[in-house]
Design a protein around this motif. Structure first.
Motif, PDB file in Angstrom:
ATOM      1  N   GLY A  91       0.818  -1.214   0.000  1.00 52.73           N
ATOM      2  CA  GLY A  91       0.000   0.000   0.000  1.00 52.73           C
ATOM      3  C   GLY A  91       0.846   1.255   0.000  1.00 52.73           C
ATOM      4  N   LYS A  92       1.892   1.268   0.832  1.00 50.83           N
ATOM      5  CA  LYS A  92       2.779   2.436   0.861  1.00 50.83           C
ATOM      6  C   LYS A  92       3.436   2.662  -0.504  1.00 50.83           C
ATOM      7  N   CYS A  93       3.827   1.566  -1.148  1.00 51.01           N
ATOM      8  CA  CYS A  93       4.439   1.692  -2.481  1.00 51.01           C
ATOM      9  C   CYS A  93       3.440   2.269  -3.474  1.00 51.01           C
ATOM     10  N   LYS A  94       2.209   1.757  -3.432  1.00 55.02           N
ATOM     11  CA  LYS A  94       1.178   2.287  -4.325  1.00 55.02           C
ATOM     12  C   LYS A  94       0.974   3.771  -4.061  1.00 55.02           C
ATOM     13  N   GLY A  95       0.878   4.129  -2.795  1.00 55.60           N
ATOM     14  CA  GLY A  95       0.664   5.527  -2.436  1.00 55.60           C
ATOM     15  C   GLY A  95       1.813   6.421  -2.873  1.00 55.60           C
ATOM     16  N   SER A  96       3.038   5.919  -2.744  1.00 46.74           N
ATOM     17  CA  SER A  96       4.199   6.732  -3.146  1.00 46.74           C
ATOM     18  C   SER A  96       4.211   6.971  -4.649  1.00 46.74           C
TER      19      SER A  96
END
Length: 162
Positions: free
Chosen positions: A104-109
């Protein structure tokens, strides 16, 4: 006993004598994991990254080195490298809430805030007491324009952090 260089030398010697020994490999990985964690905490990201990569050469599916390499690659702005480590992590630990949250953090970044929120919601359902997941969720909810839900997530992170 505070003699890490000597310990490392002895581990390297043991590794040279018995490279296939699961005990030697485990001790080598454990030593490097502790060292890399200390380097990470001290802010020496480059050396920590190198040590995590050495660990992954000997033990390709070690959870924490994979997890930290995703974060280190994202911090360095290397989204392709982060994606590669994340893929390895999710292949080895497909049901890990921490890996799902990291996805999720990767997607958000990369600007996919809704995707980030979906993954973080999933991770939180699996591991509701993890403060960092709630903080990340709140961050990406705000980025997605959902201030009300972000405030609720921040309140939960604060409650859990007490």
């Amino acid at each position: 006993e505070g003699q890490s260089e000597k310990a490392f030398g002895l581990l390297m010697e043991a590794f040279g004598l018995a490279p296939q020994s699961p005990v030697v490999r485990n001790e080598f990985v454990s030593f490097l994991s502790a060292s890399a964690q200390n380097l990470l905490a001290a802010g020496d990201l480059q050396e920590a990254s190198l040590q995590y990569q050495v660990i992954l050469n000997y033990s390709p599916s070690e959870f924490w080195p994979l997890y930290h390499m995703v974060n280190l690659a994202m911090r360095a702005g290397s989204s392709d490298v982060a994606a590669g480590f994340l893929e390895r992590g999710l292949r080895s630990y497909p049901h890990s809430p921490l890996m799902i949250g990291l996805r999720g953090k990767c997607k958000g970044s990369l600007g996919d805030w809704r995707g980030a929120c979906r993954d973080l919601r999933t991770a939180i359902r699996m591991l509701p007491g993890k403060v960092e997941l709630w903080k990340d969720y709140a961050f990406f909810l705000r980025a997605a324009g959902d201030a009300k839900e972000a405030e609720l997530a921040e309140t939960e992170a604060s409650r859990l952090g007490q």
